[in-house]
Write a protein that holds these residues in place. Structure first.
Motif, short mmCIF file in Angstrom:
data_model
loop_
_atom_site.label_atom_id
_atom_site.label_comp_id
_atom_site.label_asym_id
_atom_site.label_seq_id
_atom_site.Cartn_x
_atom_site.Cartn_y
_atom_site.Cartn_z
N ILE A 67 15.10 5.91 -17.92
CA ILE A 67 14.22 4.82 -18.35
C ILE A 67 12.82 5.01 -17.80
O ILE A 67 11.83 4.65 -18.47
CB ILE A 67 14.80 3.45 -17.94
N THR A 68 12.70 5.60 -16.62
CA THR A 68 11.36 5.88 -16.08
C THR A 68 10.63 6.89 -16.94
O THR A 68 9.46 6.69 -17.32
CB THR A 68 11.47 6.40 -14.63
N LEU A 69 11.31 7.98 -17.29
CA LEU A 69 10.70 8.98 -18.15
C LEU A 69 10.42 8.43 -19.55
O LEU A 69 9.41 8.78 -20.18
CB LEU A 69 11.61 10.21 -18.25
N SER A 70 11.30 7.54 -20.02
CA SER A 70 11.10 6.93 -21.33
C SER A 70 9.82 6.09 -21.34
O SER A 70 9.03 6.14 -22.29
CB SER A 70 12.31 6.06 -21.68
N LEU A 71 9.62 5.32 -20.28
CA LEU A 71 8.41 4.49 -20.19
C LEU A 71 7.16 5.37 -20.07
O LEU A 71 6.12 5.05 -20.64
CB LEU A 71 8.52 3.55 -19.00
N LEU A 104 12.56 -3.83 -22.27
CA LEU A 104 12.33 -2.77 -21.28
C LEU A 104 11.79 -3.34 -19.97
O LEU A 104 12.14 -2.88 -18.89
CB LEU A 104 11.35 -1.74 -21.84
N SER A 105 10.91 -4.35 -20.07
CA SER A 105 10.32 -4.95 -18.88
C SER A 105 11.36 -5.66 -18.03
O SER A 105 11.21 -5.77 -16.81
CB SER A 105 9.22 -5.94 -19.28
N ALA A 106 12.42 -6.17 -18.67
CA ALA A 106 13.50 -6.81 -17.91
C ALA A 106 14.53 -5.78 -17.43
O ALA A 106 15.04 -5.88 -16.30
CB ALA A 106 14.20 -7.85 -18.79
N TYR A 107 14.80 -4.78 -18.27
CA TYR A 107 15.85 -3.81 -17.95
C TYR A 107 15.45 -2.84 -16.83
O TYR A 107 16.22 -2.59 -15.91
CB TYR A 107 16.22 -3.03 -19.21
N ALA A 108 14.26 -2.27 -16.93
CA ALA A 108 13.85 -1.21 -16.00
C ALA A 108 13.90 -1.66 -14.54
O ALA A 108 14.47 -0.94 -13.70
CB ALA A 108 12.46 -0.70 -16.36
N ALA A 135 23.40 -3.49 -17.21
CA ALA A 135 24.44 -3.20 -18.19
C ALA A 135 24.43 -4.22 -19.32
O ALA A 135 24.64 -3.88 -20.49
CB ALA A 135 25.81 -3.18 -17.52
N GLY A 136 24.17 -5.49 -18.96
CA GLY A 136 24.11 -6.52 -19.99
C GLY A 136 23.00 -6.28 -20.99
O GLY A 136 23.14 -6.63 -22.17
N LEU A 137 21.90 -5.69 -20.54
CA LEU A 137 20.79 -5.39 -21.44
C LEU A 137 20.90 -3.99 -22.04
O LEU A 137 20.12 -3.64 -22.93
CB LEU A 137 19.46 -5.50 -20.67
#
Length: 308
Positions: A67-71, A104-108, A135-137
């Protein structure tokens, strides 16, 4: 006088629709990494509940890294980090981009907090709660990008809007399961192996259904750069699933080989779908012919109603 072409190549030398200006490495990589992250968080949470610490740690670390690389890829494509932050000024449920940014702002932060707690041993109850929240997100993170690209005028993406979420979900599951097979001990990888095989089957079945429904636009999935990528992706997904499903529970080598094939196949699927969309946007035939077919179908249906 020159006769008009059956499918005009352009209007005064310009395409019928404007292809996205997205950078392939950034956006296709963003599609793949986001899916890998979301599915890995789901797998990590399941491993936490069932007492598989190695799978939990490795899948959680995978989710955080991905997720870091994705952002990073997303912000790089946007050009300036402020553009990402500006999108947080409003919440628009009807916009896949707005929903995705908030998701993404909540998940990361949750994924990063869970991994940090697991690695450092600090605030473990909070870390476990963060992992469950991620996991929920995770399912949304896996699939919202399908809605994002389908919400464009690009024929190969827009016309495949029904199957793309299932295709992306299956691709994400096979990648997450494949990564766990590559990195975790065999004794703990049973659920990961089943997730990987089920994901590969869902990916292949969804892509087949999408090809059938796209009609002539499906040509973009079989030709050129997209065709080569998707052909390789299918071979890797099928081969990886067979190896992982039959030998991955007994042989460490088979688990690594099968897992690597599944991860590579998932990545090639996202890059192939991206290339197919760009091809369909650049060739006017894929915009004009489906429109004509839909118009003819509507006229035929109207004529049938009038005749009755």
């Amino acid at each position: 006088m020159k006769r008009p072409q059956e499918y005009p190549s352009s209007y005064y030398g310009r395409p019928i629709i404007n292809a996205p200006t997205w950078k392939e490495l950034d956006v296709a990589g963003y599609l793949f990494l986001g899916g890998l992250a979301g599915a890995s968080s789901i797998l990590a949470a399941g491993a936490s509940v069932t007492g598989r610490p190695a799978v939990e740690r490795r899948s959680g670390a995978c989710a955080t890294t991905a997720i870091t690389l994705s952002l990073v890829a997303l912000v790089h494509d946007l050009g300036r980090p402020k553009r990402f932050l500006h999108m947080l000024r409003v919440a628009k449920p009807s916009s896949p981009m707005s929903v995705g940014v908030w998701l993404l702002s909540a998940y990361a932060p949750l994924a990063i907090a869970a991994t940090a707690s697991d690695v450092t041993g600090v605030a473990r109850p909070l870390g476990r709660a963060s992992g469950l929240g991620a996991a929920g997100l995770g399912a949304g993170v896996c699939t919202y990008t399908a809605a994002l690209i389908a919400n464009t005028a690009v024929p190969a993406w827009h016309d495949g809007h029904r199957e793309l979420p299932f295709l992306f979900a299956g691709s994400a599951a096979s990648a997450a399961g494949g990564f766990a097979l590559m990195t975790a001990p065999l004794a703990q990888t049973g659920p990961a192996r089943r997730l990987a095989v089920a994901g590969a089957v869902a990916e292949l079945a969804s892509e087949r259904l999408m090809e059938r429904r796209l009609g002539m636009v499906a040509e973009t999935l079989h030709t050129g750069k997209a065709g080569r990528r998707l052909k390789a992706a299918k071979a890797l997904a099928a081969g990886g699933a067979i190896v992982a499903g039959t030998l991955g529970g007994r042989s460490r080598t088979a688990a690594v080989v099968g897992g690597a094939a599944l991860v590579a196949g998932s990545a090639l699927t996202r890059f192939g779908i991206f290339a197919a969309g760009m091809t369909s946007a650049e060739d006017p035939r894929y915009t004009v012919e489906p429109q004509r077919a839909r118009k003819a179908a509507r006229e035929a249906a109207t004529a049938g109603v009038r005749a009755d």
